[in-house]
Design a protein around this motif. Structure first.
Motif, PDB file in Angstrom:
ATOM      1  N   SER A 138       0.856  -1.188   0.000  1.00 20.36           N
ATOM      2  CA  SER A 138       0.000   0.000   0.000  1.00 20.36           C
ATOM      3  C   SER A 138       0.887   1.232   0.000  1.00 20.36           C
ATOM      4  O   SER A 138       2.057   1.179   0.381  1.00 20.36           O
ATOM      5  CB  SER A 138      -0.937   0.013   1.212  1.00 20.36           C
ATOM      6  N   GLY A 139       0.317   2.350  -0.455  1.00 16.32           N
ATOM      7  CA  GLY A 139       1.119   3.559  -0.529  1.00 16.32           C
ATOM      8  C   GLY A 139       0.391   4.693  -1.215  1.00 16.32           C
ATOM      9  O   GLY A 139      -0.842   4.781  -1.155  1.00 16.32           O
ATOM     10  N   THR A 140       1.170   5.534  -1.906  1.00 13.67           N
ATOM     11  CA  THR A 140       0.660   6.763  -2.506  1.00 13.67           C
ATOM     12  C   THR A 140       0.936   6.785  -3.999  1.00 13.67           C
ATOM     13  O   THR A 140       2.032   6.459  -4.427  1.00 13.67           O
ATOM     14  CB  THR A 140       1.329   7.997  -1.859  1.00 13.67           C
ATOM     15  N   VAL A 141      -0.074   7.159  -4.783  1.00 11.97           N
ATOM     16  CA  VAL A 141       0.108   7.363  -6.210  1.00 11.97           C
ATOM     17  C   VAL A 141      -0.177   8.825  -6.530  1.00 11.97           C
ATOM     18  O   VAL A 141      -1.142   9.409  -6.020  1.00 11.97           O
ATOM     19  CB  VAL A 141      -0.797   6.427  -7.051  1.00 11.97           C
ATOM     20  N   VAL A 142       0.692   9.435  -7.336  1.00  7.95           N
ATOM     21  CA  VAL A 142       0.529  10.832  -7.747  1.00  7.95           C
ATOM     22  C   VAL A 142       0.744  10.911  -9.254  1.00  7.95           C
ATOM     23  O   VAL A 142       1.296  10.008  -9.877  1.00  7.95           O
ATOM     24  CB  VAL A 142       1.546  11.758  -7.029  1.00  7.95           C
ATOM     25  N   GLY A 143       0.294  12.028  -9.831  1.00  5.81           N
ATOM     26  CA  GLY A 143       0.568  12.260 -11.243  1.00  5.81           C
ATOM     27  C   GLY A 143      -0.616  12.772 -12.018  1.00  5.81           C
ATOM     28  O   GLY A 143      -1.769  12.719 -11.567  1.00  5.81           O
ATOM     29  N   ASN A 144      -0.312  13.327 -13.206  1.00  7.28           N
ATOM     30  CA  ASN A 144      -1.322  13.791 -14.166  1.00  7.28           C
ATOM     31  C   ASN A 144      -2.309  14.783 -13.577  1.00  7.28           C
ATOM     32  O   ASN A 144      -3.479  14.832 -13.969  1.00  7.28           O
ATOM     33  CB  ASN A 144      -2.074  12.597 -14.758  1.00  7.28           C
ATOM     34  N   GLY A 145      -1.856  15.590 -12.615  1.00  4.55           N
ATOM     35  CA  GLY A 145      -2.695  16.649 -12.073  1.00  4.55           C
ATOM     36  C   GLY A 145      -3.653  16.235 -10.978  1.00  4.55           C
ATOM     37  O   GLY A 145      -4.405  17.061 -10.471  1.00  4.55           O
ATOM     38  N   TYR A 146      -3.657  14.966 -10.586  1.00  6.35           N
ATOM     39  CA  TYR A 146      -4.533  14.492  -9.511  1.00  6.35           C
ATOM     40  C   TYR A 146      -3.898  14.752  -8.149  1.00  6.35           C
ATOM     41  O   TYR A 146      -2.688  14.927  -8.034  1.00  6.35           O
ATOM     42  CB  TYR A 146      -4.796  12.996  -9.654  1.00  6.35           C
ATOM     43  N   ASP A 147      -4.739  14.736  -7.124  1.00 13.35           N
ATOM     44  CA  ASP A 147      -4.233  14.816  -5.755  1.00 13.35           C
ATOM     45  C   ASP A 147      -3.608  13.480  -5.357  1.00 13.35           C
ATOM     46  O   ASP A 147      -3.982  12.428  -5.884  1.00 13.35           O
ATOM     47  CB  ASP A 147      -5.372  15.152  -4.790  1.00 13.35           C
ATOM     48  N   ALA A 148      -2.669  13.527  -4.419  1.00 19.46           N
ATOM     49  CA  ALA A 148      -2.046  12.306  -3.920  1.00 19.46           C
ATOM     50  C   ALA A 148      -3.123  11.350  -3.424  1.00 19.46           C
ATOM     51  O   ALA A 148      -4.015  11.737  -2.660  1.00 19.46           O
ATOM     52  CB  ALA A 148      -1.070  12.642  -2.797  1.00 19.46           C
ATOM     53  N   THR A 149      -3.051  10.100  -3.858  1.00 17.80           N
ATOM     54  CA  THR A 149      -4.123   9.131  -3.654  1.00 17.80           C
ATOM     55  C   THR A 149      -3.579   7.847  -3.044  1.00 17.80           C
ATOM     56  O   THR A 149      -2.484   7.396  -3.376  1.00 17.80           O
ATOM     57  CB  THR A 149      -4.796   8.812  -5.008  1.00 17.80           C
TER      58      THR A 149
END
Length: 221
Positions: A138-149
């Motif tokens: 589990s962790g954090t995905v970021v990118g393409n203008g989205y908020d950290a998820t």
């Protein structure tokens, strides 16, 4: 007048914080990636494990995506080229994937499950050996203008080799591969326990509403 301005400011802050949370754009979707695992060179006569006891991973494979990503991860198409780091499950932030404009970084690993202990089978075609293990990430995905998820993933490894007949060990170097199924949950990091507004926001909003009521009573007099 000063009291009125203070009350209005508090109410605006509470509503603004709650509205901001509601308007956050988190990532939804899933994708499946795959590649190889570099086993030690000269791997022969090793009866204990190919991949089932590994805790650190030397991963290979530049073309990672094996399916069309869904929803917001739709840019991760079949055969998309990306990068994945070598990682160690003792280091929470060591699992990193960059692919399709998104970066996935681990924050924790689940306990490994040895789904297939190392073993060999013999048939008319010869002896084959292999093993497998899985664990969660589990962790954090970021990118393409989205908020950290927040994201979750299931990581699976399989290893195989041609066995030395009757000995229960690899008779020649083995091969190993991995797959990971990634799911972006559409939630903040860390994921909220529920969708109830934070106590601080509720308290601030309550203060604002009480103050507005007091202003109305004052005007009514």
């Amino acid at each position: 007048m000063k009291f009125r301005k203070t009350v209005l400011a508090c109410a605006a802050m509470a509503l603004g914080s709650m509205t901001g949370a509601a308007q956050a754009t988190f990532i939804n979707g899933s994708a499946t990636l795959a590649g190889g695992v570099a086993l030690p060179s000269g791997l022969t006569n090793w009866p204990n494990s190919l991949v089932s006891l590994l805790t650190s991973f030397d991963l290979t494979g530049a073309t990672l995506a094996t399916n069309m990503g869904s929803s917001d991860l739709g840019t991760i198409g079949f055969g998309t080229v990306g990068t994945i780091s070598d990682f160690d499950t003792a280091n929470d932030g060591s699992f990193v994937i960059d692919i399709g404009g998104f970066t996935f970084t681990s924050s924790s690993f689940g306990a490994a499950s040895i789904t297939t202990p190392f073993g060999c089978t013999t048939s008319a075609q010869g002896t084959t050996c292999g093993d497998a293990q899985t664990f969660s990430i589990s962790g954090t995905v970021v990118g393409n203008g989205y908020d950290a998820t927040f994201f979750t993933a299931d990581f699976a490894l399989t290893g195989s080799c041609v066995g030395a007949n009757g000995t229960g060990v690899c008779g020649q170097p083995g091969n190993a591969g991995w797959t990971v199924s990634l799911s972006a949950t559409g939630q903040a990091v860390p994921p909220p326990a529920n969708n109830v507004p934070e106590p601080g926001s509720l308290a601030l909003l309550g203060l604002g509403l009480v103050g507005l009521g007091a202003l109305r009573r004052k005007k009514a007099r």
